[in-house]
Write an enzyme that holds these catalytic residues in place. Sequence first.
Site, PDB file in Angstrom:
ATOM      1  N   SER A 128       1.468  -1.294   6.181  1.00 43.92           N
ATOM      2  CA  SER A 128       2.534  -0.908   5.565  1.00 43.92           C
ATOM      3  C   SER A 128       4.107  -0.132   5.879  1.00 43.92           C
ATOM      4  O   SER A 128       3.778  -0.138   7.543  1.00 43.92           O
ATOM      5  CB  SER A 128       1.976   0.202   4.235  1.00 43.92           C
ATOM      6  N   TYR A 153      -2.285   8.090   3.926  1.00 46.68           N
ATOM      7  CA  TYR A 153      -2.303   6.491   3.462  1.00 46.68           C
ATOM      8  C   TYR A 153      -1.279   6.312   4.826  1.00 46.68           C
ATOM      9  O   TYR A 153      -2.053   4.735   5.399  1.00 46.68           O
ATOM     10  CB  TYR A 153      -1.520   6.486   2.077  1.00 46.68           C
TER      11      TYR A 153
END
Length: 344
Positions: A128, A153
């Site tokens: 990501s 995350y």
Amino acid sequence: MKILVTGAAGFIGAHCVLRLLRDGHSVVGLDNFNHYYDPQLKHDRVQWVREQVGDFQLATVDLAHATAIDALFAREQPQVVIHLAAQAGVRYSLDNPRAYLDSNLNGFLNILESCRHHPVEHLIYASSSSVYGANQHTPYSVKDGVNHPLSLYAATKKANELMAHSYSYLFGIPCTGLRFFTVYGPWGRPDMSPIQFARAISEGEPLKLFNYGEHQRDFTYIDDIIESIARLIDQPPQANPQWDREQPDPASSMAPWRLFNIGGQQPVALKTYLALMEKHLAQKAIVELLPLQPGDVLNTCAEASDLAQATGFQPRIELDEGLGRFIAWFRDYYPTARAPLAAE
């Protein structure tokens, strides 16, 4: 090729399965259909794929179940693994951190262990753009440091890159990590801004615009993500013979491991993005301007020349066109949220 796709009922996963089947690959899908958001959307994505290209194998398995994952690998013997399953969402990680450890760390370890014991030709996994964290030097390059994540995350995604490198080095597993930048398009997740904004505008409800709409995102249309993945499948990384321990390249290695950014390379301010949404919905938004949220980064922009060099492709669908396609799907899938158009 025989390809295992994890997160096959997810946003990117369903589009990926569709493309692979159209390209003639044999696909085995895996998903746990959890309740992070309404599982009906996941079932509908699977049905959409099957309506387009016919049936495909889909196993309902949780990544955290090591024995079940290993049994699936032993039975199916995939040549390539495209690992897209994960617990997503920056804000959700503030209140539910253990979900990220179960899925993103333990689950990824189970995938790596299965690739070790049932060797594959290529493991492609989703990272990501959030790994860039506090780095404010844009455009983000895969050669930049990513040592200051701003959310759990993001930290788990960086951990995935490190875990993949260790398994690549120790066991020779060719691993490619893909840092996705703000993916959007039809069948997207309902916790992401496209559906949240479109629904609020259509229903005349206020929407929250954080950082007063000033921060920027490098929006990347789903088809560009899938095209990039499709072109990388048969390009497993090789050890970099020029890799220097004294001056290590963060994006490659003496192991068969590599990283790529996949982004549109055209960052857009959130207030501009909202204006395009209003245009395609032919309705003005009711906006609540708020400060930046914990865990959010100010701006994102991908430097993706390595991807273009490796594949001959770089994301090309402009935000205006991509949002038009998204809104057409949104009106069809959520008809009760549809506001009357000015032309009607």
